[in-house]
Design an enzyme around this catalytic site. Structure first.
Site, PDB file in Angstrom:
ATOM      1  N   ASP A  11      53.476  43.340  93.454  1.00 34.04           N
ATOM      2  CA  ASP A  11      53.413  41.928  93.841  1.00 34.04           C
ATOM      3  C   ASP A  11      53.652  41.765  95.345  1.00 34.04           C
ATOM      4  OD1 ASP A  11      53.408  39.066  92.895  1.00 34.04           O
ATOM      5  OD2 ASP A  11      55.423  39.109  93.765  1.00 34.04           O
ATOM      6  N   GLU A  56      48.924  43.878  95.416  1.00 31.93           N
ATOM      7  CA  GLU A  56      48.501  42.508  95.726  1.00 31.93           C
ATOM      8  C   GLU A  56      48.900  42.286  97.188  1.00 31.93           C
ATOM      9  OE1 GLU A  56      49.382  37.899  94.381  1.00 31.93           O
ATOM     10  OE2 GLU A  56      50.995  39.274  94.836  1.00 31.93           O
ATOM     11  N   ASP A  74      54.562  44.835  86.396  1.00 31.74           N
ATOM     12  CA  ASP A  74      54.612  44.190  87.696  1.00 31.74           C
ATOM     13  C   ASP A  74      55.827  44.693  88.460  1.00 31.74           C
ATOM     14  OD1 ASP A  74      53.292  41.658  89.102  1.00 31.74           O
ATOM     15  OD2 ASP A  74      52.594  41.719  87.034  1.00 31.74           O
ATOM     16  N   HIS A 106      46.488  35.803  86.438  1.00 35.93           N
ATOM     17  CA  HIS A 106      47.466  34.753  86.147  1.00 35.93           C
ATOM     18  C   HIS A 106      47.590  33.723  87.261  1.00 35.93           C
ATOM     19  CE1 HIS A 106      49.406  37.644  88.706  1.00 35.93           C
ATOM     20  NE2 HIS A 106      50.375  36.782  88.959  1.00 35.93           N
ATOM     21  N   ASP A 107      47.062  34.027  88.445  1.00 40.60           N
ATOM     22  CA  ASP A 107      47.177  33.128  89.599  1.00 40.60           C
ATOM     23  C   ASP A 107      45.899  32.358  89.889  1.00 40.60           C
ATOM     24  OD1 ASP A 107      49.826  33.502  90.333  1.00 40.60           O
ATOM     25  OD2 ASP A 107      49.392  35.184  91.665  1.00 40.60           O
TER      26      ASP A 107
END
Length: 575
Positions: free
Chosen positions: A207, A265, A100, A339-340
């Site tokens: 991210d 993202e 990430d 994960h979100d």
């Protein structure tokens, strides 16, 4: 970045969220040595690339997305040597590894921010975004504008040391970096990017990749939610004036020097704007995530304002994902969990009566779509959302906790509070980020084989029925089915990974049928039919041709060619 990027396009990527994946030392927290111990498992499943979510040094206010040192590892997760062993372990098995890249903000414990907040004239003051307070008519100090944090409340935090506010679009402990400052950008490139590429990392999931450039007017955001003061700031913070300039600079200075993959993202923006981020000719990022599927039924500014969805909405979201790259030089991604977001079986399947069957149907959908495929830990065994019976105390995510706290402050004295609370709990139980974060269920032993001691977050109650060990022993399990599907995807990769996508029954509210085909017209088509309902329905092919079944989630003995049973999936090759 090389011109031939097929290794990332053809790949199946498996996301590891370290805290909840596998604990090697019995402290109740997943770690890097735990991940290393599963590399053969991942290779056997059919994984090509491991994506490791933030493992950096962090006070963990937002589970590692608040980084205090880009060049070190969170002690809970291991050491720099452990990380090197993971990188080398992936490479030894012919797999790649991406990490990430969290560079919109740091932790407030980062050395840069400690310097920045120390005085108004510190050399790093301008590395973060500081503004003076405003005062209301009564003389009360207020934040500089009405921007809403993604985690509820104001997007600004007051700092007494210098009597100014710093911008933090997420939690108090996540101050936004000031990308307008070139010296700051160069420090980011050196410590967060180059450092890890030189250690052998093969790329990054980037991210909040749409947030680095803020409109420098810092004007009040328009009113979207009339029932609150703070408002979504997207107009001024998302895809800002210099965002593409920053991404091009990152590419030219760093990415272009390595053979790597990048996936952004970006969040919500129109297709034409989104394509600017990932057009190959523009040289910014290679691919990005589109959120239409995972956020289906929610307001895209607030996941807990939930309205529900119909199968037509689901088809439209899949269509948008598959059509994103049509007629362009861009590339796409396929994902339904991360994960979100909540577990796909609880969101889009039937996790009660048809848990395994609908999990297999969703696996069939995912593995036959165009783009790079991403699987989230536990998805391959059909892990579900947390039980509805669990109290709010079992939820750990800062987003869920802040939202519930703000809800209580606002509605706690209402006569119908209990009724409102029940409705909110129903939604939390469906869409909260916590559902993806319960420990991976490895076996039926205590704590699901995740750890030898009580984990940081409670294990889902259903771990005795749903776990890796039992499914690996069962040739008819979801895990075994995933393994077969990933092999099928590779065998017919031109068709499934690169083929065009056309929905044949858009208005059908029970069945989802689509065709994948190659433009040359010389190869067979793939005909995929998914009965996404609890009812049996008649099967009538919507195209002509010679049908050959290559995958089904129904055993041969139960198979009836003319009837699709509840949650049945089939994949045909059609000549």
């Amino acid at each position: 970045m090389t011109t031939d990027q097929n290794w990332s396009k053809d790949a199946t990527v498996y996301q590891i969220w370290p805290a909840s994946y596998k604990d090697s030392n019995g402290d109740g927290i997943g770690d890097i040595p735990g991940a290393i111990s599963t590399l053969d498992y991942l290779k056997d499943l059919g994984v090509d690339i491991v994506w490791l979510s933030p493992m950096y040094k962090s006070p963990m206010e937002d589970m590692g997305y608040d980084i205090s040192d880009y060049q070190d590892i969170n002690p809970d997760f291991g050491t720099l040597q452990d990380m090197q062993d993971l990188i080398d372990g992936c490479h030894k098995r012919g797999m790649k590894i991406i990490c990430d890249l969290v560079i919109n903000h740091t932790s407030d414990q980062h050395a840069w921010f400690k310097e920045s907040r120390s005085s108004l004239d510190n050399p790093k003051r301008d590395w973060y975004i500081w503004r003076k307070p405003r005062y209301d008519s009564e003389g009360n100090r207020q934040p500089p504008n009405n921007w809403l944090s993604y985690f509820s409340g104001s997007a600004w935090s007051y700092d007494e040391t210098t009597d100014e506010y710093y911008l933090r679009l997420f939690s108090h402990g996540q101050p936004d970096l000031n990308w307008e400052n070139e010296e700051c950008r160069q420090a980011i490139y050196d410590s967060a990017l180059k450092f890890w590429f030189d250690k052998g990392v093969d790329g990054f999931r980037i991210d909040t990749a749409g947030l680095y450039s803020k409109d420098q007017s810092f004007a009040d955001a328009p009113i979207v939610f009339k029932d609150q003061y703070y408002q979504p700031s997207d107009k001024y913070t998302h895809t800002g004036p210099r965002i593409h300039e920053f991404h091009k600079e990152m590419y030219e200075q760093i990415f272009s020097k390595y053979d790597i993959m990048t996936v952004g993202e970006v969040g919500h923006c129109e297709r034409e704007e989104a394509l600017k981020y990932v057009s190959a000719a523009r040289k910014e990022m290679e691919m990005m995530f589109l959120f239409d599927i995972v956020e289906l039924g929610s307001d895209d500014q607030d996941r807990f304002r939930y309205l529900g969805w119909k199968l037509k909405d689901f088809k439209a979201a899949i269509q948008k994902q598959c059509d994103f790259i049509k007629g362009t030089d861009a590339w796409s991604t396929v994902f339904i969990e991360n994960h979100d977001n909540a577990r796909c079986i609880s969101r889009f399947g039937n996790d009660k009566e048809y848990r395994e069957k609908s999990s297999k149907l969703l696996a069939t959908l995912q593995t036959t779509l165009t783009g790079t495929l991403f699987i989230y830990q536990g998805q391959e065994i059909g892990m579900t959302n947390l039980p509805r019976s669990w109290p709010i105390d079992e939820y750990k995510d800062i987003n869920t906790m802040n939202y519930y706290k703000a809800f209580k402050e606002k509605c706690g004295n209402d006569a119908d509070f209990k009724e409102k609370e029940k409705k909110l709990f129903d939604i939390i139980n469906l869409v909260a980020r916590d559902h993806a974060r319960s420990p991976v269920q490895w076996n039926a032993e205590q704590y699901a084989g995740f750890s030898t001691s009580e984990p940081w977050m409670r294990v889902n109650d259903n771990y005795k029925e749903i776990n890796v060990e039992s499914q690996q022993k069962d040739s008819d399990s979801l895990w075994s089915f995933y393994k077969q599907l990933l092999q099928m995807r590779k065998e017919y990769k031109e068709l499934f990974i690169y083929g065009s996508f056309e929905i044949l029954d858009y208005d059908n509210e029970k069945v989802f049928t689509y065709v994948k085909e190659l433009s040359d017209g010389k190869h067979p088509k793939a005909y995929v039919v998914l009965n996404m309902s609890d009812d049996s329905v008649e099967f009538k092919p919507l195209i002509d041709g010679d049908f050959k079944l290559i995958s089904s989630n129904v055993k041969a003995v139960d198979y009836d060619e003319k009837v699709l049973t509840s949650w049945e999936s089939r994949v045909y090759l059609v000549n």
